[in-house]
Scaffold this motif. Structure first.
Motif, short mmCIF file in Angstrom:
data_model
loop_
_atom_site.label_atom_id
_atom_site.label_comp_id
_atom_site.label_asym_id
_atom_site.label_seq_id
_atom_site.Cartn_x
_atom_site.Cartn_y
_atom_site.Cartn_z
N THR A 61 0.82 -1.23 0.00
CA THR A 61 0.00 0.00 0.00
C THR A 61 0.84 1.27 0.00
OG1 THR A 61 -1.60 -1.25 1.29
CG2 THR A 61 -1.95 1.10 1.17
N HIS A 62 1.92 1.29 0.78
CA HIS A 62 2.75 2.49 0.88
C HIS A 62 3.34 2.84 -0.49
CE1 HIS A 62 4.85 5.57 3.06
NE2 HIS A 62 6.03 5.14 2.66
N SER A 63 3.88 1.84 -1.18
CA SER A 63 4.44 2.07 -2.53
C SER A 63 3.35 2.50 -3.50
CB SER A 63 5.11 0.79 -3.05
OG SER A 63 6.23 0.47 -2.27
N GLN A 64 2.17 1.92 -3.34
CA GLN A 64 1.03 2.25 -4.20
C GLN A 64 0.65 3.73 -4.07
OE1 GLN A 64 -2.46 0.06 -3.10
NE2 GLN A 64 -3.74 0.93 -4.70
N PHE A 65 0.52 4.19 -2.84
CA PHE A 65 0.08 5.58 -2.62
C PHE A 65 1.18 6.58 -3.00
CE2 PHE A 65 -3.17 4.12 0.82
CZ PHE A 65 -3.93 3.53 -0.18
N LYS A 66 2.44 6.19 -2.80
CA LYS A 66 3.55 7.06 -3.23
C LYS A 66 3.53 7.21 -4.75
CE LYS A 66 7.70 6.48 -1.36
NZ LYS A 66 8.87 5.81 -0.73
N SER A 116 -4.61 8.67 3.73
CA SER A 116 -3.16 8.47 3.85
C SER A 116 -2.42 9.81 3.76
CB SER A 116 -2.66 7.56 2.73
OG SER A 116 -2.76 8.23 1.48
N ASP A 117 -1.16 9.82 4.18
CA ASP A 117 -0.31 11.03 4.06
C ASP A 117 -0.26 11.49 2.60
OD1 ASP A 117 0.20 10.95 6.73
OD2 ASP A 117 2.20 10.05 6.54
N GLN A 118 -0.11 10.50 1.70
CA GLN A 118 0.01 10.84 0.27
C GLN A 118 -1.30 11.42 -0.28
OE1 GLN A 118 0.86 7.78 1.54
NE2 GLN A 118 3.09 8.08 1.54
N THR A 123 6.19 14.46 3.27
CA THR A 123 5.55 13.43 2.42
C THR A 123 6.15 13.45 1.02
OG1 THR A 123 3.49 13.77 3.65
CG2 THR A 123 3.32 12.53 1.61
N ASN A 156 9.75 12.05 0.88
CA ASN A 156 9.87 10.59 0.92
C ASN A 156 9.62 9.93 -0.43
OD1 ASN A 156 10.55 10.20 3.63
ND2 ASN A 156 8.44 10.52 4.28
#
Length: 295
Positions: free
Chosen positions: A186-191, A225-227, A254, A257
């Motif tokens: 998920t983190h990579s997805q939202f970034k 999310s942050d993103q 954000t 990163n």
């Protein structure tokens, strides 16, 4: 004198040529000689002859039904073609190596071979490099190994940005987002989603940035999310024509990163006249609300 690569090649060629006295090619012994000649020529820095020797060694291993070794030799020939700045052969040889690995049922080395070719061609033939990266990603996707392709998506995106093909760059980032989704990363997805929005804004395409945000916001977790929040703040600042707020959000942790190529673009925002964006946003708000369209 047996180790003279020139003589080894002559001897190997004789073993593979049919004649009145030789009715079948002796690929087993010839291939060993081609391999030795390739190593000898490479040590002597005679890259052209080394390349040809490894091509022949690859052909020999193929004739012996050893696709893995054939692929390895084809990669050696490709690396030598790179030393010779023979970019057409670099692409062809790495593609052939990839095909041979695929014949062995080995998707990771098959993808790696294309990625090596892409890296070698990034400066000399960027369009070809993008194609190789794209094909390398596809091999991993087809084998359900999307997570192994993340760096390849980023590498292709980076070339698109260098070529100022921002729409293509954003599309590739969204493809990374989709792959990350399949891996539950998920983190990579939202970034990736935030990165795509930054790229659209850098290209001063507010409409596409907004559309991208709306599409990504179909995923509830993105909005919270942050993103997601960073994307929302950026777009709001654009809609309000607030240059200082755009710059402030672009300096946020954000954004820091994200990948370097995206940070560099974000730090240059806004790139165009945001008052025009504000005017357009104002005009759209004055349009009557369509009660049937609540998306």
């Amino acid at each position: 004198m047996g180790s003279d690569p020139e003589k080894l090649i002559v001897k190997a060629d004789k073993l593979t040529k049919l004649s009145l006295t030789r009715w079948s090619a002796d690929w087993r012994n010839a291939t060993v000689l081609y391999e030795q000649a390739g190593v000898g020529f490479r040590l002597a820095k005679n890259y052209e002859k080394a390349k040809v020797a490894f091509e022949k060694a690859s052909k020999g291993q193929e004739m012996l039904s050893s696709q893995w070794d054939a692929a390895k030799h084809m990669e050696s020939a490709a690396a030598l073609a790179k030393e010779l700045n023979n970019w057409g052969e670099v692409a062809d040889f790495y593609r052939r190596a990839s095909e041979l690995y695929t014949e062995c049922g080995r998707s990771q080395p098959a993808s790696d071979a294309l990625a090596k070719g892409a890296r070698a061609l990034e400066d000399a033939a960027p369009d070809e490099a993008i194609q190789l990266y794209t094909d390398a990603c596809s091999i991993l996707e087809e084998d359900g190994k999307e997570q192994m392709a993340f760096d390849l998506y980023r590498a292709a995106t980076s070339i698109y940005i260098k070529l100022e093909k921002y729409s293509d760059a954003a599309t590739f980032l969204l493809r990374l987002g989709l792959a990350a989704d399949k891996c539950k990363a998920t983190h990579s997805q939202f970034k990736a989603y935030l990165s795509a929005i930054v790229v659209y804004l850098y290209a001063h395409d507010f409409k596409e940035a907004e559309k991208c945000y709306n599409d990504c916001s179909q995923i509830d977790a993105f909005q919270s999310s942050d993103q997601g929040r960073c994307s929302s703040k950026l777009l709001s600042a654009y809609a309000e024509g607030d240059v200082e707020e755009i710059k402030r959000v672009a300096q946020s942790s954000t954004i820091s990163n994200l990948d370097h190529m995206i940070i560099r673009l974000a730090r240059k925002l806004p790139t165009g006249d945001v008052s025009a964006v504000k005017a357009n946003a104002g005009n759209e708000q004055e349009e009557p609300l369509d009660e049937d369209d609540l998306t």
